[in-house]
Design an enzyme around this catalytic site. Structure first.
Site, PDB file in Angstrom:
ATOM      1  N   SER A 188     -67.623  61.100  29.299  1.00 47.54           N
ATOM      2  CA  SER A 188     -69.073  60.926  29.359  1.00 47.54           C
ATOM      3  C   SER A 188     -69.504  59.616  28.700  1.00 47.54           C
ATOM      4  O   SER A 188     -70.375  59.580  27.825  1.00 47.54           O
ATOM      5  CB  SER A 188     -69.794  62.110  28.703  1.00 47.54           C
ATOM      6  OG  SER A 188     -71.100  62.248  29.218  1.00 47.54           O
ATOM      7  N   LYS A 241     -75.187  61.749  35.333  1.00 44.24           N
ATOM      8  CA  LYS A 241     -74.164  60.742  35.601  1.00 44.24           C
ATOM      9  C   LYS A 241     -73.456  61.003  36.933  1.00 44.24           C
ATOM     10  O   LYS A 241     -72.867  60.090  37.512  1.00 44.24           O
ATOM     11  CB  LYS A 241     -73.167  60.696  34.448  1.00 44.24           C
ATOM     12  CG  LYS A 241     -73.785  60.121  33.179  1.00 44.24           C
ATOM     13  CD  LYS A 241     -72.878  60.250  31.960  1.00 44.24           C
ATOM     14  CE  LYS A 241     -73.556  59.679  30.722  1.00 44.24           C
ATOM     15  NZ  LYS A 241     -72.793  59.907  29.477  1.00 44.24           N
ATOM     16  N   GLY A 254     -79.834  64.547  30.845  1.00 42.08           N
ATOM     17  CA  GLY A 254     -78.708  64.087  30.054  1.00 42.08           C
ATOM     18  C   GLY A 254     -77.541  63.668  30.934  1.00 42.08           C
ATOM     19  O   GLY A 254     -77.725  63.180  32.056  1.00 42.08           O
ATOM     20  N   SER A 255     -76.349  63.887  30.429  1.00 42.65           N
ATOM     21  CA  SER A 255     -75.158  63.361  31.103  1.00 42.65           C
ATOM     22  C   SER A 255     -74.850  64.035  32.433  1.00 42.65           C
ATOM     23  O   SER A 255     -74.030  63.519  33.199  1.00 42.65           O
ATOM     24  CB  SER A 255     -73.949  63.467  30.176  1.00 42.65           C
ATOM     25  OG  SER A 255     -74.097  62.588  29.077  1.00 42.65           O
ATOM     26  N   THR A 256     -75.497  65.165  32.742  1.00 41.11           N
ATOM     27  CA  THR A 256     -75.282  65.750  34.073  1.00 41.11           C
ATOM     28  C   THR A 256     -75.753  64.799  35.166  1.00 41.11           C
ATOM     29  O   THR A 256     -75.247  64.826  36.287  1.00 41.11           O
ATOM     30  CB  THR A 256     -75.989  67.110  34.224  1.00 41.11           C
ATOM     31  OG1 THR A 256     -77.398  66.941  34.035  1.00 41.11           O
ATOM     32  CG2 THR A 256     -75.458  68.119  33.215  1.00 41.11           C
TER      33      THR A 256
END
Length: 497
Positions: free
Chosen positions: A286, A229, A225-227
């Site tokens: 995010s 990024k 997921g967004s981790t």
């Protein structure tokens, strides 16, 4: 000698020669293979003919041995806080073999390692039984307890949430915590009784769909997921797409973001707030449009290279094997989605802790490890681990820019209350990863973070909560995973003070 007798003599000679060749082949060529064969009962009997050495945490053993009435197996393995430490120790069972540190370091623990030859020889002359050596770990008991209890509390009642936590010292790569839930007690099947067999059977995945014997910290891969990024931002900095994290013109991507070669668009949860934002703001909010756009501009080949610099696409041995995290070769729309941690992107909690650790350590990624040293029974050191640099995913200057962005995530974002620590700079990134076809299942809640004190980072953490007992719209990294990460970081800092 007549001709028939000569033939018989030659034939017998050949049989004797063949027998000698076979005996030597078994004794010298196949010896190691036979001695390590899991079906060789004599080896297992020898493993439990005397007390095993111990696995040590903070100077104290978390394992032990108890004498039994069994004719073959004189000693059985015992564990202190077995479920909490099982992802580290694994098990040593008279009936079912061994795993994790118990398996990888069996030679030292059982006393059969060639490096203990001198010690065993002395014991033989003095009449003492063979003794096992010790495995001294890098683990921090306070951090492990905070991680385990945090996952337990994320569940409902006495049931733990499915999930995992890994904490690393970014300066050395030392693993400080590796928790996985639901877990199991290795003592419950350490012997050969019917009760042991039933306990083992009950823990198998076909009998328990929660699969408590799966080490989710090292051997489960999830969409990050967004981790992820953080990796995409590092790639953008390293490839020169961004050199100022506050310059909105460098991250001006359409919102929603139209996927390349596709009719689909990527929405950002923050909606219009993600229009015309800088990298710092995109990290705090995010914004999917920014990171999908960056990943598309960087391209699949360079994104793979950036991910591999952080440790993706290869197994890691710590010394327990950790599964490889995956950033795949893919087409343009999939690559854009992989840049926000979805599509075929998969990562272990260990891998995402490594990402946070590299940023915290000013761009240098140290090789992760959980064994500090191996000791002989007389406590002399057999082997001492020396920290090693694994890679340099980003420059010190770019790492410090990324630190600024990640620290804004905590100071300005929804994880502020859970992750902030007095006297420390805390950086983090939340993630809520889609799960199942069409995101039909409850999403995974992620949080990766680090704490910096006096310009050094003693701890970086990754937390994933796989199946929390919470309403779907309440599942988020900041609500479920960040509090656990905060508690683990505080435990490490407190223990060092």
């Amino acid at each position: 000698m007549n001709k028939p007798m000569r033939r018989v003599a030659v034939f017998c000679g050949l049989l004797i020669l063949a027998l000698l060749v076979r005996v030597n082949w078994v004794q010298f060529v196949q010896a190691d293979e036979l001695s390590s064969d899991e079906n060789n009962r004599r080896v297992r009997i020898e493993q439990f003919a005397h007390p095993r050495g111990n696995i040590i945490v903070d100077g104290e053993p978390i394992t032990g041995s108890v004498e039994t009435d069994d004719i073959d197996f004189r000693y059985a393995r015992t564990y202190t806080d077995g479920p909490m430490w099982a992802p580290v120790t694994g098990y040593a069972s008279q009936a079912f073999g061994s795993s994790f540190l118990e398996g990888v370091e069996d030679g030292i623990l059982s006393g059969s390692d060639d490096r203990l030859f001198f010690n065993n020889t002395i014991d033989m002359f003095t009449g003492e039984d063979q003794r096992g050596g010790n495995v001294v770990t890098t683990l921090n008991s306070a951090a492990q307890r905070a991680a385990y209890e945090g996952l337990m509390n994320a569940g409902q009642g006495d049931e733990a949430a499915k999930g995992a936590v890994v904490a690393i010292d970014p300066r050395t790569g030392a693993i400080l915590a590796a928790a996985s839930t639901p877990s199991y007690d290795p003592s419950s099947f350490a012997g050969t009784s019917q009760d042991d067999a039933e306990a083992w059977s009950a823990l198998q995945e076909e009998n328990d769909p929660d699969n408590p014997m799966l080490n989710r910290a090292l051997r489960a891969t999830y969409p990050p997921g967004s981790t992820f990024k953080v990796v995409t931002a590092a790639a953008a900095l390293e490839n020169g797409l961004v050199d100022d994290i506050d310059d909105e013109s460098q991250t001006e991507y359409e919102n929603p973001f139209p996927l390349p070669e596709s009719t689909h668009e990527l929405e950002s949860q923050a909606g219009a707030a993600c229009d015309n934002v800088s990298l710092r703001e995109a990290m705090v909010l995010s914004c999917n449009n920014v990171f999908a756009g960056l990943s598309d501009d960087i391209g699949n080949e360079e994104m793979i290279s950036a991910a591999e610099d952080f440790g993706f696409n290869e197994e890691h041995f710590v010394p327990v094997r950790a599964d490889a995290s995956v950033y795949p070769e893919d087409n343009a729309p999939q690559n854009a989605q992989a840049g926000i941690g979805q599509a075929s992107n998969r990562a272990t909690p260990l891998q995402m802790a490594m990402v946070a650790a590299a940023v915290a350590n000013n761009g240098t990624l140290m090789e992760p490890y959980m064994v500090e040293s191996l000791e002989a029974p007389n406590l002399s050191t057999v082997e001492q681990h020396e920290p090693r640099e694994l890679s340099q995913p980003l420059s010190s200057e770019n790492a410090q820019l990324l630190q600024e962005a990640m620290e804004s995530v905590v100071s300005e974002g929804s994880s502020r209350e859970a992750a902030s620590i007095d006297g420390a700079r805390v950086g983090g990134k939340t993630g809520t990863a889609q799960n199942g076809e069409g995101n039909a299942n409850n999403p995974f809640a992620w949080f990766i973070s680090y704490a910096i004190v006096d310009d050094e980072s003693p701890v970086a953490v990754a937390v994933v909560v796989e199946d929390a007992e919470a309403a779907r719209d309440q599942i988020s990294g900041s609500e479920l995973a960040a509090p656990i990460a905060g508690d683990v970081m505080r435990a490490v800092l407190d223990s060092q003070n």
